[in-house]
Structures are given as C-alpha cells and as structure tokens.
Scaffold this motif. Structure first.
Motif, short mmCIF file in Angstrom:
data_model
loop_
_atom_site.label_atom_id
_atom_site.label_comp_id
_atom_site.label_asym_id
_atom_site.label_seq_id
_atom_site.Cartn_x
_atom_site.Cartn_y
_atom_site.Cartn_z
N TRP A 1 21.84 0.09 -4.29
CA TRP A 1 21.42 1.22 -5.18
C TRP A 1 19.88 1.42 -5.41
CZ3 TRP A 1 24.48 4.92 -4.93
CH2 TRP A 1 25.92 4.59 -4.93
N ARG A 2 19.28 0.17 -5.42
CA ARG A 2 17.82 0.12 -5.53
C ARG A 2 17.40 0.68 -4.40
NH1 ARG A 2 14.40 -5.29 -6.12
NH2 ARG A 2 15.61 -5.80 -4.22
N TYR A 3 17.84 0.30 -3.16
CA TYR A 3 17.17 0.83 -2.12
C TYR A 3 17.44 2.43 -1.59
CZ TYR A 3 15.79 -3.76 -0.61
OH TYR A 3 15.10 -5.06 -0.82
N ALA A 4 18.64 2.54 -1.95
CA ALA A 4 18.88 4.02 -2.02
C ALA A 4 18.24 4.92 -2.64
CB ALA A 4 20.37 4.27 -2.25
N ASP A 5 18.02 4.59 -4.07
CA ASP A 5 16.83 5.44 -4.82
C ASP A 5 15.35 5.36 -4.12
OD1 ASP A 5 16.22 6.70 -7.45
OD2 ASP A 5 14.83 4.71 -7.37
N LEU A 6 15.01 4.19 -3.73
CA LEU A 6 13.63 4.23 -3.09
C LEU A 6 13.65 5.23 -1.99
CD1 LEU A 6 10.82 2.92 -2.94
CD2 LEU A 6 11.92 1.10 -1.60
N LEU A 7 14.54 5.33 -1.17
CA LEU A 7 14.77 5.98 0.26
C LEU A 7 14.68 7.56 -0.36
CD1 LEU A 7 14.81 5.78 3.12
CD2 LEU A 7 17.53 6.03 2.95
N SER A 8 15.56 7.70 -1.26
CA SER A 8 15.68 9.09 -1.81
C SER A 8 14.29 9.45 -2.31
CB SER A 8 16.68 9.31 -2.84
OG SER A 8 16.65 10.49 -3.34
N ARG A 9 13.61 8.72 -3.06
CA ARG A 9 12.31 9.21 -3.56
C ARG A 9 11.42 9.36 -2.47
NH1 ARG A 9 11.00 4.26 -7.30
NH2 ARG A 9 8.95 5.50 -7.76
N ALA A 10 11.30 8.25 -1.47
CA ALA A 10 10.53 8.59 -0.27
C ALA A 10 10.69 9.89 0.35
CB ALA A 10 10.66 7.37 0.64
N ASP A 11 11.95 10.01 0.70
CA ASP A 11 12.34 11.16 1.41
C ASP A 11 11.84 12.81 0.64
OD1 ASP A 11 13.57 12.80 3.61
OD2 ASP A 11 15.29 12.91 2.41
N ARG A 12 12.06 12.77 -0.51
CA ARG A 12 11.73 13.85 -1.20
C ARG A 12 10.19 14.22 -1.20
NH1 ARG A 12 15.21 11.76 -5.22
NH2 ARG A 12 13.52 11.06 -6.40
N PHE A 13 9.51 12.91 -1.34
CA PHE A 13 7.85 12.97 -1.10
C PHE A 13 7.62 13.50 0.38
CE2 PHE A 13 3.79 10.98 0.08
CZ PHE A 13 3.02 11.71 -0.85
N LEU A 14 8.02 13.03 1.21
CA LEU A 14 7.73 13.28 2.51
C LEU A 14 8.02 14.61 2.80
CD1 LEU A 14 9.46 10.39 4.48
CD2 LEU A 14 7.06 10.68 4.33
N ALA A 15 9.29 15.35 2.14
CA ALA A 15 9.52 16.53 2.55
C ALA A 15 8.35 17.46 1.83
CB ALA A 15 10.73 17.10 1.76
N ALA A 16 7.81 17.07 0.68
CA ALA A 16 6.89 17.76 -0.14
C ALA A 16 5.47 18.00 0.46
CB ALA A 16 6.94 17.55 -1.32
N TRP A 17 5.16 16.61 0.93
CA TRP A 17 3.74 16.22 1.08
C TRP A 17 3.51 16.59 2.75
CZ3 TRP A 17 0.91 11.41 3.01
CH2 TRP A 17 -0.39 11.58 2.82
#
Length: 394
Positions: A70-86
């Motif tokens: 779950w820790r890695y899943a949350d990190l991956l999700s946060r990174a993906d949302r950032f990549l989509a926006a930036w």
C-alpha cells in the motif's frame, strides 16, 4: 525547447547520491531546467523539487514489493497524478527496479520519454524482463561496460556512461584523523560490517555478518569490528542485533568510506558498496538478502550467471566469496573469508583483481554523459502504447 521539464526518481541512499550528481550536471548544461521528482535530501540540496522523500523506499530481492504494497501503491499513484498534470519533457529513473518498472508503465502510457540510469542487472537474473524494459524505456544509460552490448543485442538503445561511484570516490577527501581512531593498536585487524541502507535487508544481512564475525574472532583472536551506517536513523535497526551478538562492535555514522578504505576485510551487502571497496582494493565477502524459500522457489530458476556480486561478475571469475542465502554460513565459506583476513598471499591476489575491476569501470564523467543523454531525449515523440498493453499491463 525553452526550459526543459525533467522528472527524476531515485529510491535509496545511493540513488539519492547519484541523482544529486546528475542534477548538478544538468544544471551546468541547462541552468533554466525545471527538475522535479522523487528522491532524498541530496537531490533536494542539488536543486530538485521533491514531491516525496523516498530514500527509505529502496527495494531489492526476489519479492520486491511484498510487505509494503500500500505504501508503494500510494507513492505510485501520487507520482502518476503529478506526471499527468505537469507533463515533463523527459523522465529519469535511477536503480530500484521493483518500483521503477511500475513507474515506467505510467510514463509509457503518458508518452513521456524515459531513460534508466543505473539499470537493473538483467544479464544476471530474469533476463526475460528486457522485453518489458524495451517497451517502457526510450534509452538506457549503462554503468557497467558489458551492459551496453547486452542491451543493444536485445534491441534496447543503450550507451555506457561509466559508473558514477568512481567519480564520487575520486573527488572525495577522506578524514585521515578519523581513520587513525579505527584501530586501538598498530597491526590490529580491522573488519568492516556493511549491511546496506535498506531496512528490508539490514537485519537479515547484519545477523549473518555478526555470525561470521564471531567465528573470525574465535579463530584469529582480537579483531576490531566496525559497523558503518549511512544514516543515524539506521542505528535503531542495528543496535539490538549488535547488543545480542556479545561482540564489541563500534558503530559509526557518515564515515563509511573511511571505514572501507581502512579495513583489512569487509563483510558487505551486495550492491554499489562492493564497487566502492574495489576502488579501495579492500578484500570482501558479499552477502545477499535471499531466503531459502525465495532461492529454491524463484531464484534458482531466474539467475543466469554464476556470479552475482559485481566484482566477480566484472572479473568473470570468483575473486571474493558470495554468501547467497540466509542460512547460517557454511564452515568452508567462513574459512574463505578468514583467508582474506590473514593469508597475505591470498590478500595480494584479491587486491590485484579488485584493482583490475576498478580499471574496467573507470570512465570519468558518468553524470555529465548521462545529463547529455537526458537533454537529447527531452521532447522526443513517444508513440502511443499498444492497445493490447494499456496502463500497468504494459
């Protein structure tokens, strides 16, 4: 292109160190670049805006994400949302294949060119993953000389940039006053304990290193044992083990290279530290965090090389012992480590072989060469992913 947007991800202490070197090189070549990503304090100090501190997220082994899903899943999700926006122009991943294979699937789905700096050692184990790597990455920046040919032979664009550890060590100034404090008497044998920096591996590996240290002390009388840690926070992981061992173990923080250079023998976790010891020509025994079950159920079927430690792999022969599994080290393996401590003929042979290993990776300017590759890739058009391999399935 105006200001290139560069996303960089590193997941452990050594990745943070090499990521910082890459960021400084990028700043020299492209002062206006926007650099954002995942990493540690060194990368932040070098000029990267962090979206998460990941120095404790390093993952290795045959079951890399187990226990931290779950820790890695949350990190991956946060990174993906950032990549989509930036929408970065290029992305760089550094080591840590367990997480970065997953992150790369999101980069590919979003058509962001990606380069892997310090790629996984697919030539050593699970080479079938190279097809996945080729789909998700635009280029690979190899740090070992034989890797360039391996990747290119499998259709993956690759370039040998040299290993950043050599540049780092060459410019490092060692604390000679501290080195003189490591031995309590002239001629005292100094044994370094280097269990790594990842929480998953430290306890298992240090326990076996202490077992070997007990046997060395019993065979050869007084030895000086020094446990070198990269971070003071790691002390809480190691203190109970050293206390229960009954050995007199000195723990030092932030002086790993001084300990490596001064030691007569190092008991070391597999990884970059083995190349650092090769630089100092320090004899070593290499330890892995692999259980009996992991080895017999998975490892024995995916490992494709007789040597997993980097010095042995680069030499093409067994020059230092490898303690592969978590079982109690066999007597003959301990005897081999013992010879590296007291047999001067054997020590000279190993030191000469380690010097040759160092020469093979001694290509100056790894960070600068990688920075040029990164900027060349910025803005590269990436074709859409296959309709049969969308998202994480790529």
């Amino acid at each position: 292109m105006g200001k290139p947007r560069i996303f960089i991800s590193a997941g452990d202490v050594s990745g943070d160190l090499h990521g910082a070197g890459l960021i400084r090189a990028l700043r020299c070549l492209a002062p206006d670049a926007e650099i954002v990503g995942l990493g540690g304090p060194r990368m932040a100090d070098a000029g990267m805006r962090r979206i998460a501190d990941t120095v404790e997220f390093g993952i290795i082994g045959l079951a890399p994400l187990a226990g931290s899903f779950w820790r890695y899943a949350d990190l991956l999700s946060r990174a993906d949302r950032f990549l989509a926006a930036w929408r970065p122009d290029v992305a760089v991943t550094i080591d840590c294949p367990g997480f970065h294979f997953l992150l790369a699937s999101r980069l590919r789905a979003r058509r962001i060119p990606a380069i892997w700096y310090i790629p996984p050692q697919l030539w050593a184990w699970a080479p079938g993953r190279i097809r996945k790597l080729g789909r998700r990455f635009t280029r690979v920046a190899c740090v070992l000389p034989h890797e360039e040919g391996f990747f290119r032979a499998h259709g993956v664009p690759a370039v040998f940039v040299g290993h950043p550890v050599v540049d780092h060590l060459r410019q490092l100034k060692l604390d000679q006053d501290f080195i003189r404090t490591l031995r309590s008497a002239p001629g005292e044998r100094l044994v370094a304990l280097l269990p790594g920096s990842r929480r998953q591996e430290v306890a298992s590996i240090l326990a076996r290193q202490l077992d070997v240290a007990h046997r060395l002390a019993a065979q050869h009388g007084p030895c000086r044992f020094v446990l070198a840690l990269a971070d003071a926070r790691h002390h809480e992981w190691t203190a109970p083990l050293t206390f229960r061992s009954g050995l007199q173990v000195r723990t030092v923080v932030g002086k790993t290279h001084e300990v490596q250079s001064a030691a007569d023998l190092a008991l070391v976790a597999s990884g970059t530290a083995t190349l650092e010891l090769a630089f100092y020509e320090t004899p070593m025994a290499v330890f892995y965090n692999v259980t009996w079950a992991q080895w017999n159920l998975v490892g024995r079927w995916v490992v494709r090389t007789p040597y997993l430690s980097l010095p042995n792999a680069l030499a093409g022969r067994r020059i230092v012992p490898e303690f592969m599994r978590t079982a109690v080290p066999a007597a003959e393996m301990v005897e081999e480590a013992s010879r590296l401590l007291v047999d001067e003929t054997r020590r000279r042979e190993v030191k000469a072989a380690l010097a040759e290993v160092h020469r093979r990776i001694d290509k100056p300017g790894a960070a600068d060469a990688t920075a040029r590759e990164v900027l060349t890739l910025a803005g590269t058009i990436v074709p859409p992913p296959s309709a049969f391999r969308p998202g994480f399935a790529m």
